[in-house]
Enzyme design. Structure first.
Site, PDB file in Angstrom:
ATOM      1  N   ASP A   1     -38.865  -0.747   5.411  1.00 19.23           N
ATOM      2  CA  ASP A   1     -38.799  -2.072   4.795  1.00 19.23           C
ATOM      3  C   ASP A   1     -38.962  -3.168   5.826  1.00 19.23           C
ATOM      4  O   ASP A   1     -38.953  -2.920   7.036  1.00 19.23           O
ATOM      5  CB  ASP A   1     -37.474  -2.244   4.033  1.00 19.23           C
ATOM      6  CG  ASP A   1     -36.255  -1.811   4.854  1.00 19.23           C
ATOM      7  OD1 ASP A   1     -36.376  -1.697   6.083  1.00 19.23           O
ATOM      8  OD2 ASP A   1     -35.204  -1.585   4.252  1.00 19.23           O
TER       9      ASP A   1
ATOM     10  N   ASN B   1     -23.351  -0.152  -0.074  1.00 19.85           N
ATOM     11  CA  ASN B   1     -23.442  -0.034  -1.533  1.00 19.85           C
ATOM     12  C   ASN B   1     -24.358   1.119  -1.954  1.00 19.85           C
ATOM     13  O   ASN B   1     -24.730   1.222  -3.109  1.00 19.85           O
ATOM     14  CB  ASN B   1     -23.952  -1.355  -2.131  1.00 19.85           C
ATOM     15  CG  ASN B   1     -25.341  -1.728  -1.619  1.00 19.85           C
ATOM     16  OD1 ASN B   1     -25.921  -0.999  -0.818  1.00 19.85           O
ATOM     17  ND2 ASN B   1     -25.860  -2.842  -2.076  1.00 19.85           N
TER      18      ASN B   1
ATOM     19  N   HIS C   1     -27.425   1.636  -0.851  1.00 16.34           N
ATOM     20  CA  HIS C   1     -28.877   1.381  -0.827  1.00 16.34           C
ATOM     21  C   HIS C   1     -29.555   2.212   0.254  1.00 16.34           C
ATOM     22  O   HIS C   1     -28.964   2.554   1.269  1.00 16.34           O
ATOM     23  CB  HIS C   1     -29.203  -0.119  -0.708  1.00 16.34           C
ATOM     24  CG  HIS C   1     -29.002  -0.722   0.647  1.00 16.34           C
ATOM     25  ND1 HIS C   1     -28.953  -2.085   0.838  1.00 16.34           N
ATOM     26  CD2 HIS C   1     -28.846  -0.178   1.878  1.00 16.34           C
ATOM     27  CE1 HIS C   1     -28.787  -2.333   2.117  1.00 16.34           C
ATOM     28  NE2 HIS C   1     -28.724  -1.195   2.770  1.00 16.34           N
TER      29      HIS C   1
ATOM     30  N   GLU D   1     -31.732  -1.407  -3.898  1.00 11.27           N
ATOM     31  CA  GLU D   1     -30.346  -1.786  -4.161  1.00 11.27           C
ATOM     32  C   GLU D   1     -29.873  -1.178  -5.484  1.00 11.27           C
ATOM     33  O   GLU D   1     -30.699  -0.785  -6.315  1.00 11.27           O
ATOM     34  CB  GLU D   1     -30.254  -3.323  -4.238  1.00 11.27           C
ATOM     35  CG  GLU D   1     -30.726  -4.044  -2.983  1.00 11.27           C
ATOM     36  CD  GLU D   1     -29.704  -4.045  -1.864  1.00 11.27           C
ATOM     37  OE1 GLU D   1     -28.721  -3.277  -1.925  1.00 11.27           O
ATOM     38  OE2 GLU D   1     -29.887  -4.815  -0.908  1.00 11.27           O
TER      39      GLU D   1
END
Ligand code: PGA
Length: 245
Positions: free
Chosen positions: A71, A140, A142, A147
């Protein structure tokens, strides 16, 4: 735990990093023109440091590898100290002999982020897909900037960052206000079609999300949980991160 998931637990961050580098180097030696998927973040810094050492001391040869980073923020200048382009130069590519034309990182300044994402996905396919995907994991769950959401995002795409990710990444910027609000991220299809995956995690703070990802239900609310469905995953953790597995 799914039988296709292998867990390797090392004593601490340094040992985890060395083990990751050893597995990475084995893959490179077995197939010098391997295609690697690469993460950024604090977790893989030790892995890259060890790979650089192996290049310098042992002649580990990067000349034929192709890499795709997971990313990049959007928008961001390549030259910005917070860009993942900059991160990769600083931690790996500035120190090894990887061929520049085979290093792929989404362009954070592309005019059209969606077109950039589509072209990136095509480039991964043209390269024959990913042989070995290295992953970190967010607090979280991801992976990349995939996400928690109502469904798994299959495509490489332009995404908004969640508040928790902006807050967590603010430590790399002067303030949370300066964290870009979007990113281009590799989608779950490219990640899940990688032939092998090594997910690395270090520290007590990751113990809960590792448990939720690998012992809980497969749900897009915990993106990494989809890895339970992959045929060849290694979870490489230090003792603290593996505490609840
Ligand atoms: P970290 O980030 O390695 O800095 O903990 C992991 C991630 O957010 O994917």
């Amino acid at each position: 735990m799914h039988p296709n998931i292998q867990i390797i637990i090392e004593a601490d961050y340094e040992a985890m990093s060395r083990k990751g580098a050893q597995l990475f180097a084995e893959a490179m030696r077995a197939k010098p023109n391997s295609v690697f998927g690469l993460p950024t973040g604090s977790t893989p810094e030790g892995l890259y440091k060890e790979l650089v050492r192996m290049h310098k001391d042992e002649g580990l040869d990067f000349s034929a590898v192709t890499t795709f980073n997971l990313d990049e923020y959007y928008p961001i200048e390549r030259e910005s100290e917070q860009s993942y382009y900059h991160y990769m130069q600083k931690h790996l590519f500035g120190h090894v002999n990887a061929g520049e034309s085979r290093i792929n990182i989404p362009n954070g300044k592309a005019e059209d982020a969606s077109k950039e994402a589509a072209a990136y996905e095509e480039a991964i396919e043209s390269a024959g897909g990913i042989d070995l995907q290295i992953l970190g994991i967010g607090m979280n769950g991801h992976i990349g900037f995939n996400e928690p959401a109502d469904s798994f995002g299959a495509d490489t795409r332009h995404v908004p960052l969640t508040e928790i990710t902006i807050a967590s990444n603010a430590r790399f910027f002067a303030s949370a206000d300066e964290v870009p609000r979007h990113a281009v991220t590799m989608g779950m299809r490219s990640i899940m079609t990688a032939k092998r995956i090594i997910l690395m995690a270090s520290g007590e703070g990751k113990a809960g999300i590792l448990r939720d990802s690998f012992l809980g239900p497969v749900t897009p609310l915990v993106p990494a949980s989809v890895l339970q469905l992959h045929p060849n995953v290694i979870v490489l953790a230090d003792k603290d991160a593996a505490g609840l597995l």
